[in-house]
Design a protein around this motif. Sequence first.
Motif, short mmCIF file in Angstrom:
data_model
loop_
_atom_site.label_atom_id
_atom_site.label_comp_id
_atom_site.label_asym_id
_atom_site.label_seq_id
_atom_site.Cartn_x
_atom_site.Cartn_y
_atom_site.Cartn_z
N GLN A 1 0.85 -1.22 0.01
CA GLN A 1 0.12 -0.03 -0.15
C GLN A 1 0.72 1.27 -0.06
O GLN A 1 0.61 2.08 -0.76
CB GLN A 1 -0.94 -0.16 1.21
CG GLN A 1 -2.02 -1.15 1.33
CD GLN A 1 -2.96 -0.97 2.16
OE1 GLN A 1 -2.83 -0.27 3.30
NE2 GLN A 1 -4.01 -1.73 2.00
N ILE B 1 2.05 1.99 -3.39
CA ILE B 1 1.09 2.57 -4.28
C ILE B 1 0.85 4.18 -3.94
O ILE B 1 0.74 4.83 -4.78
CB ILE B 1 -0.08 1.75 -4.23
CG1 ILE B 1 -0.08 0.37 -4.70
CG2 ILE B 1 -1.41 2.53 -4.87
CD1 ILE B 1 -1.29 -0.51 -4.56
N LEU B 2 0.90 4.12 -2.80
CA LEU B 2 0.49 5.73 -2.16
C LEU B 2 1.75 6.70 -2.73
O LEU B 2 1.42 7.62 -3.23
CB LEU B 2 0.50 5.72 -0.65
CG LEU B 2 -0.71 5.43 0.06
CD1 LEU B 2 -0.38 5.36 1.60
CD2 LEU B 2 -1.75 6.31 -0.48
N LEU C 1 0.21 7.19 -6.52
CA LEU C 1 -0.80 8.39 -6.34
C LEU C 1 -0.09 9.56 -6.17
O LEU C 1 -0.65 10.59 -6.62
CB LEU C 1 -1.50 7.92 -5.15
CG LEU C 1 -2.29 6.71 -5.27
CD1 LEU C 1 -3.12 6.34 -3.93
CD2 LEU C 1 -3.43 6.90 -6.34
N ILE D 1 -3.57 -6.93 -3.37
CA ILE D 1 -3.39 -5.34 -3.18
C ILE D 1 -3.12 -4.97 -4.64
O ILE D 1 -3.61 -3.76 -5.23
CB ILE D 1 -2.09 -4.95 -2.63
CG1 ILE D 1 -2.55 -5.46 -0.96
CG2 ILE D 1 -1.83 -3.46 -2.68
CD1 ILE D 1 -0.94 -5.46 -0.16
N GLN E 1 -7.56 -0.18 1.92
CA GLN E 1 -7.14 -0.68 0.37
C GLN E 1 -8.05 0.19 -0.66
O GLN E 1 -7.73 0.58 -1.61
CB GLN E 1 -7.17 -2.03 0.18
CG GLN E 1 -7.06 -2.64 -1.14
CD GLN E 1 -5.47 -2.62 -1.60
OE1 GLN E 1 -4.64 -2.52 -0.72
NE2 GLN E 1 -5.27 -2.45 -2.80
N LEU F 1 -7.06 4.29 -0.86
CA LEU F 1 -5.98 4.70 -0.75
C LEU F 1 -5.86 6.29 -1.49
O LEU F 1 -5.01 7.17 -1.12
CB LEU F 1 -4.98 3.89 -1.55
CG LEU F 1 -4.63 2.63 -1.05
CD1 LEU F 1 -3.75 1.75 -1.84
CD2 LEU F 1 -3.90 2.94 0.19
N ARG F 2 -6.58 6.62 -2.57
CA ARG F 2 -6.76 7.73 -3.24
C ARG F 2 -7.08 8.93 -2.32
O ARG F 2 -6.54 10.00 -2.29
CB ARG F 2 -7.41 7.78 -4.52
CG ARG F 2 -7.25 8.66 -5.50
CD ARG F 2 -7.82 8.47 -6.82
NE ARG F 2 -7.45 7.06 -7.47
CZ ARG F 2 -6.71 7.08 -8.45
NH1 ARG F 2 -6.01 8.11 -8.71
NH2 ARG F 2 -6.33 5.94 -9.00
N TRP G 1 -4.69 8.67 2.61
CA TRP G 1 -3.77 7.81 2.98
C TRP G 1 -3.53 7.49 4.39
O TRP G 1 -2.97 6.29 4.43
CB TRP G 1 -2.60 8.40 2.32
CG TRP G 1 -2.40 9.99 3.00
CD1 TRP G 1 -2.53 11.00 2.35
CD2 TRP G 1 -1.75 10.11 4.16
NE1 TRP G 1 -2.30 11.99 3.36
CE2 TRP G 1 -1.66 11.58 4.24
CE3 TRP G 1 -1.10 9.50 5.43
CZ2 TRP G 1 -1.06 12.41 5.16
CZ3 TRP G 1 -0.40 10.24 6.33
CH2 TRP G 1 -0.38 11.54 6.39
#
Lengths: 323, 288
Positions: A153, A156-157, A161, A270, B248, B251-252, B255
Motif C-alpha cells: 500500500q 502505491i501511495l 498516487l 493489493i 485498500q 488509498l486515493r 492515505w
Amino acid sequence: MAVALLRLLAKRFLIAVPLIFAVVTLTFVLIRLAPGDPAYILAGDAPSEEFLAQVRHTYGLDQSMWNQYIAFLSKAVFGDFGTSIFYKKPVFEIILDRFPATLLLTCASMTVASVLGVAFGVLAASRPGSRTDTGITVLSLVGYSIPTFWIGQLLILAFTLQFKWLPGGGMVSPRRNYEGLAWWSDVALHLILPAAAMALFLLTMIARFTRTAMVDALGRDFVTVAKAKGASERRVLWAHAFRVAVTTTITVMGLEFGAVLVGAVLVETIFSWPGVGRLFYDAISKRDFPLLTGSFIFTAVIVVMVNALTDIACAALDPRLRK
Amino acid sequence: MASETIPAPFTVPAMLTRMWLALRRFPTSAKVGAVLLLLVVFGVVFAPLLTPDDPMALGTPFQTFDWTHPMGTDDIGRDVFARVLYGGRISLTVGLFSALIAVGLGLFVGLASGFSGGLVDEALMRVTEMFQIVPRLLVTIVVVTMVGGSIANVIFVIGILAWPPTARIIRSQVIVVRHEEFISAAILSGASYWRLVFRHILPNVLPFLLVSASMQVASAILSEAALSFLGLGDPSLPSWGQMLQQSQGFLRQAWWMSVFPGLALAITILALNLLGDGTSSKLPGAHK
C-alpha cells in the motif's frame, strides 16, 4: 557423486510424498470439519434440492467416509480438484491459466531479492562491526518487520498516487491493445511495484543469513590461506568465502519460498495481479471451496517440490551435504 | 563487587535492582525493542484514557487530522486513532495466546524429542520438518476460511501450527544440556525422570524459550493481521489487519487510513523482533 545425489533424491522423495499425502488428507478433513453439510459448502449459496443431490452424488457424499476419502485422494492425484462454484470451470484449468502470472511475479521478486540480498549480506560481512554493517543489519531487521501488505500500500501511495511514476494495479494497461515488445514492456512496468513489495521480506532474510554465513566463512583457515597466497579482496570474498556461504543463501531461498508464495496472495490482492494468489483471495471472499482447496493443494505441491530441489541444489554445490 | 550495593533479596526494590542490572547488560537493540513494546502495550491497554472516541462510532468521513482526530477519520467517519489503539487489543491478544499455545507445544515436543532421543526423536523431527515445509500462513488461511474466523478459532489455528521453530530450538538445547555433568550427577543421585526434566533441563533452556516466545508473538501478530487483511477476522472487532483491508479501497482519498494502522503493526513487530534478536545475541553459543 551421482550415487550420493540419487540417495538424497530418494530421501527427499520419502519426505515429499507423505507430505503431499498429508496436505490432501488435511484438506479432506477440513471439508468435513467445516460447519454445515459439505454438500452446501460445495454447492455454494442457496442451491436447489436437485443440485444438492447431484453434488452429493458427484462428490460421493452419499457413500461411506472411507470411500469418500479414497475418491478424493485418487482425484486429487490426477489434478482433479472439482469444479469452481464461481467460475463454473474445472479448478485445475483455472489455476493453470493463472499460474504464469504468479510465476513471473515470483521469479522477478526472487531475482531482485537474491541479487540485492546477497550484495547487502556480503557487503555487511566484509566489514563486520563497521557502520555499513550496522546499518545493513538494522535496515534488514526493520524491513523484515514491515508487513508485506502494508509495504504494498505504501508503494502505491508513493509511486502511483503521489509521484504518478508507476502503475499500481493490474498486469497490463487497460484499453491499450499492445502487442509484442510493447506488451512486454507494459507488463514489466506493472511488475515493478508488486515485485518490489514481495521481494522486501525475502531480501532481508537473505541479507541476514548470507551475512552470518559469510562472517563464519571468512573466519576459516582456507580464507587465511587464500589471503596469504595474495588473492585480491574481491576474489577472497566471492570465489572463496561466498562459494561456501552460497548454500546458506540457497537454503534460505528454498525455505522461504513458501512464505514468498503466501506473500503472493497478499501482493496480488493489493495490486490486482491476475495470478493464483489473487485467485486464492477470490476463493476466500466468495467462499468457493473447491477453488480454495484446489489452489491450496497446488501451491503446497509446488512448495514441497521447490524445497526438495533446493536441497538437491545445495548438495550438488557442497560435497559436505551429500551424506 | 556490585552485589554489595544490592539491598536484601526478596524485597521489591531488590528484585527491581536485580532486574535493572540484568537489563543494563542487554544490547541497545533489545532495549529499544523493550521501550517500543512498552509504548505499544501502554497505548493499547490504556486506550480509553488516551482517546475519548469510540472506535465504532460513526461521524464525518475522510476528515484529515486535527486535535479531535489526531489520525483523521475513515470512510464512515470512525476515528482512526481510537481504532488503532483499540485494534491493537486484538493483535496483542491473538499474539499472546497463540504464542502461548505454540511455545507450550514446542516446549513439549522439543523436550520429548531432545531428551528421549532414538525413535521418538526421529519421528517427532520428521513431523516437525513436514510442518515447516508447508507454508504455515497458507494452511492457517485455508483452515480459518473453512472453520470460520472467530477470535478463538484464529488463536487456536495460529498457535497449533506455529510450534515447530520453538520445538527445534528447544530440542537442540536439550541435546546440549543432556550431556553436561550436572545431569549425570542428578541421574546418579536418583532424580526421577520428571525432576530431571523440570528441575535440571528446563531452567537451562528457559532463556531460549523466551527468545523463541518473542519471535512467536511477532509471527502470530503478523498472521492475524494477514488473516484480517484477507477479510477472515471477526468483522465486529477493529484490528490493524482489518483497517488495512478497509484502507485498500480508499488509498486515493485517505492515505492516513493505511499509514497509521500499518505503522502500529510494523512498530509492534519490530519491537518484538528487536527484543528477540537482541536477547538471543546474549545467549550462550550465539553468533556475533
